[in-house]
Structures are given as C-alpha cells and as structure tokens.
Design a protein around this motif. Structure first.
Motif, PDB file in Angstrom:
ATOM      1  N   GLU A   6       0.812  -1.215   0.000  1.00 40.38           N
ATOM      2  CA  GLU A   6       0.000   0.000   0.000  1.00 40.38           C
ATOM      3  C   GLU A   6       0.848   1.269   0.000  1.00 40.38           C
ATOM      4  O   GLU A   6       0.370   2.341  -0.354  1.00 40.38           O
ATOM      5  N   ASP A   7       2.126   1.167   0.379  1.00 35.32           N
ATOM      6  CA  ASP A   7       3.018   2.322   0.391  1.00 35.32           C
ATOM      7  C   ASP A   7       3.709   2.552  -0.952  1.00 35.32           C
ATOM      8  O   ASP A   7       4.305   3.608  -1.158  1.00 35.32           O
ATOM      9  N   LEU A   8       3.652   1.594  -1.853  1.00 33.82           N
ATOM     10  CA  LEU A   8       4.341   1.717  -3.141  1.00 33.82           C
ATOM     11  C   LEU A   8       3.590   2.665  -4.069  1.00 33.82           C
ATOM     12  O   LEU A   8       2.366   2.725  -4.083  1.00 33.82           O
ATOM     13  N   SER A   9       4.370   3.371  -4.852  1.00 36.43           N
ATOM     14  CA  SER A   9       3.802   4.296  -5.815  1.00 36.43           C
ATOM     15  C   SER A   9       3.306   3.524  -7.042  1.00 36.43           C
ATOM     16  O   SER A   9       3.805   2.458  -7.364  1.00 36.43           O
ATOM     17  N   ARG A  10       2.368   4.102  -7.746  1.00 34.12           N
ATOM     18  CA  ARG A  10       1.869   3.495  -8.983  1.00 34.12           C
ATOM     19  C   ARG A  10       2.652   3.999 -10.190  1.00 34.12           C
ATOM     20  O   ARG A  10       2.458   3.511 -11.292  1.00 34.12           O
ATOM     21  N   ASP A  11       3.543   4.953  -9.983  1.00 39.36           N
ATOM     22  CA  ASP A  11       4.333   5.538 -11.054  1.00 39.36           C
ATOM     23  C   ASP A  11       5.487   4.595 -11.419  1.00 39.36           C
ATOM     24  O   ASP A  11       6.299   4.246 -10.561  1.00 39.36           O
ATOM     25  N   PRO A  12       5.576   4.159 -12.702  1.00 44.14           N
ATOM     26  CA  PRO A  12       6.646   3.238 -13.093  1.00 44.14           C
ATOM     27  C   PRO A  12       8.049   3.845 -12.934  1.00 44.14           C
ATOM     28  O   PRO A  12       8.988   3.141 -12.587  1.00 44.14           O
ATOM     29  N   ALA A  13       8.196   5.134 -13.151  1.00 45.62           N
ATOM     30  CA  ALA A  13       9.509   5.767 -13.006  1.00 45.62           C
ATOM     31  C   ALA A  13       9.955   5.746 -11.545  1.00 45.62           C
ATOM     32  O   ALA A  13      11.125   5.487 -11.242  1.00 45.62           O
ATOM     33  N   ALA A  14       9.027   6.011 -10.642  1.00 49.96           N
ATOM     34  CA  ALA A  14       9.360   5.986  -9.207  1.00 49.96           C
ATOM     35  C   ALA A  14       9.696   4.568  -8.761  1.00 49.96           C
ATOM     36  O   ALA A  14      10.609   4.350  -7.964  1.00 49.96           O
ATOM     37  N   LEU A  15       8.964   3.585  -9.294  1.00 49.53           N
ATOM     38  CA  LEU A  15       9.252   2.184  -8.950  1.00 49.53           C
ATOM     39  C   LEU A  15      10.614   1.761  -9.485  1.00 49.53           C
ATOM     40  O   LEU A  15      11.361   1.046  -8.807  1.00 49.53           O
ATOM     41  N   ALA A  16      10.964   2.202 -10.694  1.00 42.97           N
ATOM     42  CA  ALA A  16      12.269   1.864 -11.265  1.00 42.97           C
ATOM     43  C   ALA A  16      13.386   2.512 -10.446  1.00 42.97           C
ATOM     44  O   ALA A  16      14.422   1.883 -10.183  1.00 42.97           O
ATOM     45  N   GLU A  17      13.177   3.762 -10.009  1.00 46.46           N
ATOM     46  CA  GLU A  17      14.183   4.442  -9.181  1.00 46.46           C
ATOM     47  C   GLU A  17      14.355   3.724  -7.845  1.00 46.46           C
ATOM     48  O   GLU A  17      15.469   3.548  -7.351  1.00 46.46           O
ATOM     49  N   MET A  18      13.246   3.281  -7.260  1.00 50.06           N
ATOM     50  CA  MET A  18      13.296   2.555  -5.999  1.00 50.06           C
ATOM     51  C   MET A  18      14.021   1.219  -6.167  1.00 50.06           C
ATOM     52  O   MET A  18      14.819   0.814  -5.318  1.00 50.06           O
ATOM     53  N   ALA A  19      13.759   0.544  -7.292  1.00 50.41           N
ATOM     54  CA  ALA A  19      14.422  -0.733  -7.556  1.00 50.41           C
ATOM     55  C   ALA A  19      15.921  -0.544  -7.726  1.00 50.41           C
ATOM     56  O   ALA A  19      16.717  -1.351  -7.225  1.00 50.41           O
ATOM     57  N   LEU A  20      16.334   0.523  -8.416  1.00 53.45           N
ATOM     58  CA  LEU A  20      17.762   0.793  -8.585  1.00 53.45           C
ATOM     59  C   LEU A  20      18.424   1.121  -7.250  1.00 53.45           C
ATOM     60  O   LEU A  20      19.554   0.711  -6.987  1.00 53.45           O
ATOM     61  N   ALA A  21      17.732   1.873  -6.393  1.00 54.44           N
ATOM     62  CA  ALA A  21      18.280   2.198  -5.077  1.00 54.44           C
ATOM     63  C   ALA A  21      18.444   0.932  -4.233  1.00 54.44           C
ATOM     64  O   ALA A  21      19.461   0.742  -3.561  1.00 54.44           O
TER      65      ALA A  21
END
Length: 111
Positions: A6-21
């Motif tokens: 429920e805390d994850l963003s629905r934005d693919p760019a934000a998810l990709a940035e989080m995955a890289l971090a």
C-alpha cells in the motif's frame, strides 16, 4: 526499510528508481559480506583477528554502517595483546629424571 504494497507508488519511473536504489544497497551489502567473509575465513584470517571500525570503513571504499572511532579516543579501551612466549625446544637432550651412566670404551690397539 520495510516495503508494504500500500506504500508503493503506482508511477513506473518511481518504482524503477526505488528498484535501482535497492539494487545499489544490495550490492553494497554483498561487497561488505564478501570482505568480512574473507577477513574471517580467508587464508590470513589468523592475522586479522582484531578488526577495527576504521579498517572496515577503509576496506570497503564506500560508506559503511559502522561509525569510525572518534578522533580523541583516549577513553576507548584497546585490547591488550600478549607477547608470545618463545617455545622451548628439546633437541637431543634426555629428560633430567633419567639415570646417567658414563662408560669409557678403549680402542683395541693404539698404533
């Protein structure tokens, strides 16, 4: 860092940035784990018995979760290293408790 759906963003760019971090953090932890494994179980692990926080920070070449020691470390207790006693070697000497007999053997001829 705990991730809940429920805390994850629905934005693919934000998810990709989080995955890289997270991948970067994972790589840093793997490098630290490999270094500590080498120090503890490596060929020269006996010589690296005392691992200081400064050594860990310098060995990684990146930020570490271990805080370096303060500049004024007069209060810090340092481990006392004992000098290794020289080993006593018994090369060819018999124990003192054995009886001693002196026997002189004369040669048959003294020409």
């Amino acid at each position: 860092m705990s991730l809940r759906p429920e805390d994850l963003s629905r934005d693919p760019a934000a998810l990709a940035e989080m995955a890289l971090a997270l991948q970067g953090e994972n790589d840093a932890l793997r490098a630290e784990n490999a270094m500590l494994t080498t120090l503890i179980f490596g060929a020269r692990s006996e010589r690296a018995a005392v691992i200081g926080a400064e050594q860990l920070a310098f060995g990684l070449g990146q930020e570490s979760s271990v805080a370096p020691a303060a500049a004024n470390d007069d209060d810090v207790a340092r481990p006392v290293l004992k000098a290794r006693a020289k080993s006593r070697r018994n090369i060819g000497a018999l124990p003192a408790h054995l009886p001693r007999y002196e026997q002189v053997i004369e040669p048959a001829s003294t020409l």
